[in-house]
Design a protein around this motif. Structure first.
Motif, PDB file in Angstrom:
ATOM      1  N   ARG A 311     -51.551  47.064 -17.708  1.00 51.39           N
ATOM      2  CA  ARG A 311     -51.689  46.215 -18.897  1.00 51.39           C
ATOM      3  C   ARG A 311     -51.637  47.030 -20.186  1.00 51.39           C
ATOM      4  N   ASP A 312     -51.805  48.396 -20.099  1.00 51.10           N
ATOM      5  CA  ASP A 312     -51.738  49.211 -21.299  1.00 51.10           C
ATOM      6  C   ASP A 312     -50.335  49.233 -21.909  1.00 51.10           C
ATOM      7  N   LEU A 314     -48.363  46.621 -22.231  1.00 53.25           N
ATOM      8  CA  LEU A 314     -47.980  45.323 -22.786  1.00 53.25           C
ATOM      9  C   LEU A 314     -48.018  45.337 -24.310  1.00 53.25           C
ATOM     10  N   THR A 318     -48.632  39.866 -26.222  1.00 51.43           N
ATOM     11  CA  THR A 318     -48.646  39.518 -24.800  1.00 51.43           C
ATOM     12  C   THR A 318     -49.999  39.837 -24.188  1.00 51.43           C
ATOM     13  N   SER A 319     -50.564  40.946 -24.593  1.00 52.27           N
ATOM     14  CA  SER A 319     -51.885  41.339 -24.089  1.00 52.27           C
ATOM     15  C   SER A 319     -52.950  40.333 -24.520  1.00 52.27           C
ATOM     16  N   ASP A 320     -52.818  39.792 -25.748  1.00 48.13           N
ATOM     17  CA  ASP A 320     -53.784  38.792 -26.220  1.00 48.13           C
ATOM     18  C   ASP A 320     -53.758  37.550 -25.341  1.00 48.13           C
ATOM     19  N   ASN A 323     -55.440  38.360 -22.038  1.00 48.72           N
ATOM     20  CA  ASN A 323     -56.900  38.429 -22.187  1.00 48.72           C
ATOM     21  C   ASN A 323     -57.536  37.051 -22.387  1.00 48.72           C
TER      22      ASN A 323
END
Length: 384
Positions: A311-312, A314, A318-320, A323
């Motif tokens: 996930r690092d 992303l 997209t990470s938001d 999450n």
């Protein structure tokens, strides 16, 4: 640089048997009167030199009566050693920072040039009764330093000193042992083989003449030479009253770098190091940390980061969205969009991207985290 003439060399060789290491009164005599005059005053009738009591002057005179510098120099030569004086080309001028506590001279055994080696050296010292952790740490860091071309300096004693020397020798590196006794006798006796290896692969140095024996005060004074000779001092395990801390404090007074490696909070053998680290010393964990301090300007330790997770990689948006999904159960795109602070259309687009990368699963009109995340760092798909 002009070295000592034969008369001065003989006088200094004799004075190493008379004046104790670190004796600032004797050092002042050498500075004000020179070695030849100082020796003459000690060996001929006349008033005492200033700064000593009659009793002490008598003791110095008694020592002076039994000096034989020709014999000491011949003994050193037979042992493969040489005698260096301040002003010699091989003399490490950083020792002059000790002022009147500067060594009268140095007995050196080994072929490398002491001045050259000392310019690129680090002291590694610590507890004699060290733990397995301390010995492992000392051997690991000194091996790393040696592989990077640094000279490791220590005191040849049991414990951390021995581990430092052995770690360096194991990778065929350069190491110097500063002895508290004569250059021709191994002390401690259990280190006869180790000191012989150092003499063959590196250097042994001592302030005391051949045949002289170490004492408690001489060990303490030996530490000032270790501190002054090197660009910095690293302490690995030391109790509150350890002599290794005296080496570090001398290094601090001389403006050298001081460093320490942390140990368990419950270990008495690390208590002195922890106290040192609360002051002006710098915490280090490997050779890169040490070299960053003592090396040239711009030499930095590599940045340390944890392992790269899938996930690092992303993009932030997209990470938001990822999450915003609940840890358990499913969520509707409208709810995911609200928590991710984006529009439902953007949320759906990022959810399909995350689905293609294996992060999420679709369950009818809702979405949930995939039961198994990607095992390797993923390359994000292009934004739609």
């Amino acid at each position: 640089m002009t070295g000592a003439n034969d008369t001065e060399r003989h006088a200094r060789a004799a004075l190493t048997r008379i004046i104790e290491p670190g004796d600032t009164t004797g050092g002042r005599w050498l500075r004000e009167h020179g070695p030849t005059t100082t020796l003459h005053r000690l060996t001929t009738p006349g008033p005492p030199l200033p700064g000593v009591t009659p009793k002490r002057w008598a003791g110095l005179r008694a020592r002076a009566a039994h000096t034989n510098p020709d014999h000491d120099l011949a003994t050193a030569h037979h042992a493969g050693a040489r005698f260096l004086c301040p002003g010699d080309q091989e003399w490490p001028t950083q020792l002059d920072d000790l002022g009147d506590a500067r060594p009268t001279g140095l007995w050196v055994r080994g072929t490398p040039d002491l001045r050259t080696w000392a310019l690129h050296s680090v002291a590694v010292v610590g507890a004699r009764a060290c733990t397995e952790y301390g010995a492992h740490t000392a051997a690991r860091i000194t091996a790393q330093l040696a592989e990077e071309g640094w000279v490791v300096v220590s005191g040849g004693a049991y414990g951390i000193d021995a581990a430092a020397h052995r770690g360096t020798l194991a990778v065929h590196g350069a190491t110097i042992a500063v002895l508290a006794g004569g250059i021709d006798h191994a002390y401690p006796r259990g280190h006869t083989h180790l000191l012989q290896r150092i003499a063959e692969q590196g250097l042994l140095i001592a302030e005391l003449p051949p045949g002289d024996h170490p004492t408690a005060s001489r060990f303490i004074q030996r530490n000032r030479v270790i501190a002054a000779l090197t660009r910095g001092t690293l302490v690995i395990e030391a109790a509150h009253r350890s002599g290794a801390l005296a080496t570090a404090r001398t290094a601090q007074r001389l403006g050298r770098h001081t460093m320490g490696t942390p140990g368990p909070l419950t270990s008495a053998q690390s208590a002195g190091v922890h106290e040192l680290l609360r002051g002006e010393a710098t915490l280090v964990t490997d050779a890169d940390d040490v070299i960053e301090l003592v090396g040239t300007i711009g030499t930095l330790a590599p940045r340390r980061e944890g392992p790269l997770l899938p996930r690092d990689t992303l993009p932030p948006t997209t990470s938001d969205v990822l999450n915003a999904l609940p840890a358990h159960g499913t969520a509707h795109p409208h709810d995911i969009a609200r928590h991710a602070r984006t529009t439902p259309d953007d949320a759906i687009a990022h959810l399909y991207e995350l689905h293609s990368l294996g992060f999420v699963e679709r369950n009818g009109d809702t979405w949930q985290l995939a039961r198994h995340h990607p095992p390797h760092p993923a390359t994000p798909a292009p934004q739609p």
